[in-house]
Design an enzyme around this catalytic site. Structure first.
Site, short mmCIF file in Angstrom:
data_model
loop_
_atom_site.label_atom_id
_atom_site.label_comp_id
_atom_site.label_asym_id
_atom_site.label_seq_id
_atom_site.Cartn_x
_atom_site.Cartn_y
_atom_site.Cartn_z
NE ARG A 145 -4.32 -1.55 1.71
CZ ARG A 145 -5.12 -2.17 2.56
NH1 ARG A 145 -4.83 -2.19 3.84
NH2 ARG A 145 -6.21 -2.76 2.14
CE LYS B 79 -13.81 -9.14 6.00
NZ LYS B 79 -13.23 -8.04 5.24
#
Ligand code: ADP
Ligand code: MG
Length: 394
Positions: free
Chosen positions: A35, A201
């Site tokens: 990132r 998820k």
């Protein structure tokens, strides 16, 4: 398209760039700096334009004073400095005289990295609650705001929407690329368009499937999502994870899109969610008592491969097995291999799927690996992302 950093006059100005520098840090050591690297393009562009650069980012979540320990951006400042080959002044507070002085002493091309914006979340939830005064305060430090944090753009926070309300604002290169790849490529995909979904998820993600299937020709499913579909079809996957609350939804999706959904037929299982233990191969209609399916098997990979080989566009979200464990990385690793060989435009969204693709060496082999998990799914679903919505169009 939204205004980008190219569209505003930024020469010599003070910029606030909201980056997503939320990297994994353990005992002060960054284990994956992807990132930070992805943020360099916009920062370098601002340097080339003689800007004074203030960088904001969050790191993890802060719900108590205790949480602040280990969530400082100091290690990020050090890594950023190494990657840029340039001094980065780290200010260990999110507001106050030290920050204000550091900003007023800046020369052109100086960089200040402000402490974790979510330090403002304890005790008053000011960052995540998009506190008006905090947004005003940060915007008072700069002339122009650049949102380059795609991963938090689905959230309305003081460090994005709160600032953008007050000063001229635009998106950075990272957000621009995310929008091009996730929105333009997938709004009008070249067909056959295949979506691959996996991960754990289940409840968060499963509702997107209905939307995705309107455009996708096929949905290939793995992980906990596949388990939930299979359970809805009457399979007994014993100790495997699935989401009971999503069973009805799966039944309806199957009814509506029977010919588009491709489920795994075999897998690897074990008696515990643990690496380095005994692994059994099984057909999914014959999972033994006490076992949980933690990966998809060879026949499933072959099946998936037959669909992928003709695809022109692939969107992949969620590992098809527990790819963090050596014993259960087979399916996800093979999937990467097949995607790499295919001629399709391959777009990966989802934190864990992106991490798996990078870990297995596919960082530069796919067309796009998104930096945003939740944000990428919301964008694909057609939802407005508040921190992008607030930026003016060109
Ligand atoms: P992403 O971050 O790519 O959107 P998720 O967060 O939904 O994906 O899920 C990733 C997690 O799913 C990983 O930690 C992985 O180990 C887990 N997972 C994948 N398949 C299974 C499975 N069959 N059983 C349990 N966990 C699984
Ligand atoms: Mg995840």
């Amino acid at each position: 398209m939204k205004k980008t950093i190219r569209d505003l006059d930024i020469d010599g100005k003070t910029l606030i760039i909201r980056c997503d520098l939320n990297v994994p840090i353990k005992d002060g050591v960054i284990s994956d700096d992807n990132r930070i690297r992805e943020s360099l393009k916009t920062i370098n562009y601002a340097l080339d334009h003689n800007c004074k650069i203030i960088i904001l980012s969050h790191l993890g979540r802060i719900k108590s004073e205790e949480d602040k320990k280990g969530k400082s951006l100091l290690p990020v400042a050090i890594r950023l400095e190494e990657l840029l080959g340039k001094k980065v002044l780290f200010v260990n507070e999110t507001r106050g005289s030290v920050l204000e002085e550091a900003v007023s002493n800046m020369n052109n091309k100086d960089i200040v990295l402000v402490e974790n914006t979510r330090y403002e979340d304890y005790p008053d939830n000011k960052e995540s609650g998009c506190d008006i005064e905090l947004g005003k305060y940060w915007s008072s430090l700069a002339d122009v705001f650049v949102n380059d944090a795609f991963g938090t753009s689905h959230r309305k926070h003081a460090s994005n929407v709160g600032i953008a309300k007050n000063i001229p604002s635009c998106i950075g290169f990272l957000v621009e690329k995310e929008l091009l790849m996730l929105k333009e490529s997938l709004d009008t995909p070249k067909c056959p368009y295949i979506v691959i979904m996996g991960g754990a998820k289940i409840n968060d993600k499963i509702k997107v499937i209905d939307k995705l299937l309107k455009k996708a020709d096929y949905l290939l499913v793995g992980g906990g999502i596949a388990n939930t579909f299979l359970t809805a079809l009457g399979y007994d996957l014993k100790k495997s994870i699935y989401d009971e609350d999503s069973i009805e939804y799966c039944k309806n999706v199957i009814k509506k899109y029977k010919d588009k959904i491709v489920l795994p037929v075999d897998g690897y299982c074990s008696s515990e969610y643990k690496d380095g233990i005994e692994v059994d191969y099984c057909k999914l209609d014959n999972v033994l008592d006490g076992k949980m399916v933690l990966d998809i098997g060879k026949e499933s990979i072959e099946l998936f491969s037959n669909y992928i080989k003709d695809a022109k566009t692939v969107f992949w979200n969620g590992p098809v097995g527990v790819s963090e464990f050596k014993n259960f990385e087979y399916g996800t690793k093979k999937l990467c291999e097949i995607l790499d060989k295919s001629n399709a435009k391959v777009i990966v969204g989802g934190g864990d799927s992106a991490a798996a693709a990078i870990k297995f060496g596919y960082k530069n082999k796919f067309d796009h690996i998104s930096t945003g998990g939740g944000a990428s799914l919301e964008l694909i679903e057609g939802k407005a992302l508040p921190a992008i919505d607030i930026i003016e169009d060109k």
